[in-house]
Design a protein around this motif. Structure first.
Motif, PDB file in Angstrom:
ATOM      1  N   VAL A  43       0.864  -1.176   0.000  1.00 25.01           N
ATOM      2  CA  VAL A  43       0.000   0.000   0.000  1.00 25.01           C
ATOM      3  C   VAL A  43       0.904   1.231   0.000  1.00 25.01           C
ATOM      4  O   VAL A  43       1.901   1.283   0.721  1.00 25.01           O
ATOM      5  CB  VAL A  43      -0.954   0.019   1.219  1.00 25.01           C
ATOM      6  N   THR A  44       0.576   2.212  -0.854  1.00 21.38           N
ATOM      7  CA  THR A  44       1.373   3.438  -0.979  1.00 21.38           C
ATOM      8  C   THR A  44       0.573   4.634  -0.487  1.00 21.38           C
ATOM      9  O   THR A  44      -0.573   4.835  -0.908  1.00 21.38           O
ATOM     10  CB  THR A  44       1.786   3.671  -2.449  1.00 21.38           C
ATOM     11  N   VAL A  45       1.158   5.417   0.398  1.00 24.92           N
ATOM     12  CA  VAL A  45       0.475   6.597   0.938  1.00 24.92           C
ATOM     13  C   VAL A  45       1.406   7.808   0.866  1.00 24.92           C
ATOM     14  O   VAL A  45       2.622   7.667   0.848  1.00 24.92           O
ATOM     15  CB  VAL A  45       0.032   6.382   2.404  1.00 24.92           C
ATOM     16  N   ASN A  46       0.813   8.988   0.839  1.00 20.49           N
ATOM     17  CA  ASN A  46       1.570  10.243   0.862  1.00 20.49           C
ATOM     18  C   ASN A  46       1.393  10.919   2.213  1.00 20.49           C
ATOM     19  O   ASN A  46       0.290  10.926   2.772  1.00 20.49           O
ATOM     20  CB  ASN A  46       1.090  11.185  -0.243  1.00 20.49           C
ATOM     21  N   GLY A  47       2.469  11.481   2.738  1.00 20.03           N
ATOM     22  CA  GLY A  47       2.398  12.182   4.014  1.00 20.03           C
ATOM     23  C   GLY A  47       2.930  13.591   3.902  1.00 20.03           C
ATOM     24  O   GLY A  47       3.836  13.860   3.112  1.00 20.03           O
ATOM     25  N   TYR A 172      12.992  21.865   9.057  1.00 25.54           N
ATOM     26  CA  TYR A 172      12.577  20.930   8.009  1.00 25.54           C
ATOM     27  C   TYR A 172      12.559  19.498   8.540  1.00 25.54           C
ATOM     28  O   TYR A 172      11.659  18.720   8.216  1.00 25.54           O
ATOM     29  CB  TYR A 172      13.518  21.025   6.804  1.00 25.54           C
ATOM     30  N   ASN A 173      13.547  19.144   9.349  1.00 28.64           N
ATOM     31  CA  ASN A 173      13.583  17.798   9.929  1.00 28.64           C
ATOM     32  C   ASN A 173      12.378  17.557  10.833  1.00 28.64           C
ATOM     33  O   ASN A 173      11.844  16.441  10.891  1.00 28.64           O
ATOM     34  CB  ASN A 173      14.882  17.589  10.710  1.00 28.64           C
ATOM     35  N   LYS A 177       9.468  14.638  10.181  1.00 28.10           N
ATOM     36  CA  LYS A 177       8.943  13.672  11.151  1.00 28.10           C
ATOM     37  C   LYS A 177       7.417  13.702  11.183  1.00 28.10           C
ATOM     38  O   LYS A 177       6.761  12.650  11.271  1.00 28.10           O
ATOM     39  CB  LYS A 177       9.504  13.974  12.541  1.00 28.10           C
ATOM     40  N   LEU A 178       6.859  14.891  11.085  1.00 27.29           N
ATOM     41  CA  LEU A 178       5.399  15.013  11.058  1.00 27.29           C
ATOM     42  C   LEU A 178       4.821  14.396   9.789  1.00 27.29           C
ATOM     43  O   LEU A 178       3.739  13.801   9.816  1.00 27.29           O
ATOM     44  CB  LEU A 178       4.997  16.494  11.151  1.00 27.29           C
ATOM     45  N   ALA A 179       5.560  14.538   8.675  1.00 30.81           N
ATOM     46  CA  ALA A 179       5.109  13.949   7.411  1.00 30.81           C
ATOM     47  C   ALA A 179       5.080  12.426   7.498  1.00 30.81           C
ATOM     48  O   ALA A 179       4.157  11.766   7.009  1.00 30.81           O
ATOM     49  CB  ALA A 179       6.016  14.401   6.268  1.00 30.81           C
ATOM     50  N   MET A 180       6.097  11.849   8.135  1.00 33.05           N
ATOM     51  CA  MET A 180       6.138  10.395   8.308  1.00 33.05           C
ATOM     52  C   MET A 180       5.008   9.927   9.224  1.00 33.05           C
ATOM     53  O   MET A 180       4.384   8.883   8.983  1.00 33.05           O
ATOM     54  CB  MET A 180       7.489   9.988   8.892  1.00 33.05           C
ATOM     55  N   ARG A 244       7.230  16.647   2.422  1.00 29.22           N
ATOM     56  CA  ARG A 244       6.327  15.659   1.818  1.00 29.22           C
ATOM     57  C   ARG A 244       7.078  14.359   1.561  1.00 29.22           C
ATOM     58  O   ARG A 244       8.216  14.384   1.103  1.00 29.22           O
ATOM     59  CB  ARG A 244       5.735  16.198   0.512  1.00 29.22           C
ATOM     60  N   VAL A 245       6.401  13.263   1.843  1.00 31.23           N
ATOM     61  CA  VAL A 245       7.005  11.939   1.628  1.00 31.23           C
ATOM     62  C   VAL A 245       6.000  10.998   0.977  1.00 31.23           C
ATOM     63  O   VAL A 245       4.783  11.192   1.103  1.00 31.23           O
ATOM     64  CB  VAL A 245       7.500  11.314   2.959  1.00 31.23           C
ATOM     65  N   THR A 246       6.515  10.013   0.282  1.00 30.29           N
ATOM     66  CA  THR A 246       5.721   8.902  -0.224  1.00 30.29           C
ATOM     67  C   THR A 246       6.254   7.647   0.435  1.00 30.29           C
ATOM     68  O   THR A 246       7.458   7.365   0.356  1.00 30.29           O
ATOM     69  CB  THR A 246       5.826   8.780  -1.757  1.00 30.29           C
ATOM     70  N   VAL A 247       5.359   6.901   1.101  1.00 26.38           N
ATOM     71  CA  VAL A 247       5.789   5.745   1.890  1.00 26.38           C
ATOM     72  C   VAL A 247       5.026   4.495   1.430  1.00 26.38           C
ATOM     73  O   VAL A 247       3.807   4.544   1.223  1.00 26.38           O
ATOM     74  CB  VAL A 247       5.557   5.973   3.398  1.00 26.38           C
ATOM     75  N   GLU A 248       5.756   3.400   1.294  1.00 27.20           N
ATOM     76  CA  GLU A 248       5.154   2.117   0.934  1.00 27.20           C
ATOM     77  C   GLU A 248       5.258   1.160   2.109  1.00 27.20           C
ATOM     78  O   GLU A 248       6.296   1.068   2.774  1.00 27.20           O
ATOM     79  CB  GLU A 248       5.861   1.528  -0.290  1.00 27.20           C
TER      80      GLU A 248
END
Length: 251
Positions: A43-47, A172-173, A177-180, A244-248
């Motif tokens: 499953v792929t999600v964006n954060g 930014y770091n 962390k909030l994006a993750m 922004r991140v994309t996580v699988e």
């Protein structure tokens, strides 16, 4: 006899091409199936994460523009005025390395006038000289004061007031962390419909970097403003640092 042989060979060639094409399709599907078995269900999600920060540094482009009928005199005038501005800024806490020239040019102005037989001739009116410097202000509360000091010292151009963050990587770091965390929450919501909980991410892609720089509207200092006891109000506001991140996730 040769004609019969050629006729028999054509169907064989067509059949062999069909077989090879089928084998190619089969091998591609097989490779895809093997890859799917290796990776499993994903499953792929964006954060996205955001942190609001008050700017702690500013940049102002300021300088002088002057006109003279003589090019050399225009150069001399602008040099004297710019030296006065720089000296004033240095006496009021601006370091030498925080003042750098970003633009210098001299160009002639012309006027077309009617001549004989309806023709026009080009007459040089004079020369405009311009010298622009970028000033870095490390005390954000002194932005308005620097503008006033420059104006009183002879600056008639104030352009591109920009606000930024000195240590933007730190913020930014935090946003990263909030994006993750945001991505993890989305994955948990999606996978909960299957009765599954997300584990350690299988793949993470960072999609952005950097804090924004806020630009204020350009302003041209007027002679009347400089003559008055004018204090320039400048509000820096807040900057929003986003990540922004994309996580699988495998499940």
């Amino acid at each position: 006899m040769k004609k019969i042989f050629y006729i028999l060979m054509i169907p064989m060639l067509i059949a062999s091409l069909f077989v090879f094409d089928s084998l190619d399709v089969f091998s591609s599907k097989a490779a895809a199936n093997e890859l799917s078995k290796f990776e499993g269900n994903i499953v792929t999600v964006n954060g996205m994460g955001a942190v609001k920060v008050k700017p702690d540094i500013a940049y102002i482009s300021l300088g002088v523009e002057t006109f003279n009928v003589d090019a050399k005199k225009a150069q001399e005038d602008i040099a004297k005025q710019m030296d006065k501005i720089v000296d004033t800024l240095k006496k009021n806490g601006i370091e030498d390395e925080d003042i750098k020239t970003t633009g210098y040019n001299i160009y002639k102005t012309s006027k077309y006038e009617p001549a004989n037989l309806g023709e026009k001739k080009n007459r040089i009116e004079g020369y405009i000289a311009r010298n622009i410097a970028e000033v870095t202000i490390r005390d954000i509360d002194k932005v308005g004061n620097v503008i006033d000091l420059a104006g009183k010292a002879g600056a008639n151009i104030i352009n591109n007031i920009r606000f930024g963050i000195t240590n933007e990587e730190e913020y930014y770091n935090k946003a990263l962390k909030l994006a993750m965390k945001n991505a993890s929450g989305k994955a948990e919501a999606v996978l909960s419909t299957f009765g599954v909980k997300p584990e350690k991410p299988y793949r993470i892609i960072e999609n952005s970097y950097g804090a924004p720089i806020v630009y204020r509207d350009n302003a041209m200092m007027k002679a009347s403003m400089v003559a008055e006891n004018y204090e320039t109000p400048v509000e820096a506001g807040e900057l929003e640092v986003t990540a922004r991140v994309t996580v699988e996730y495998k499940y």
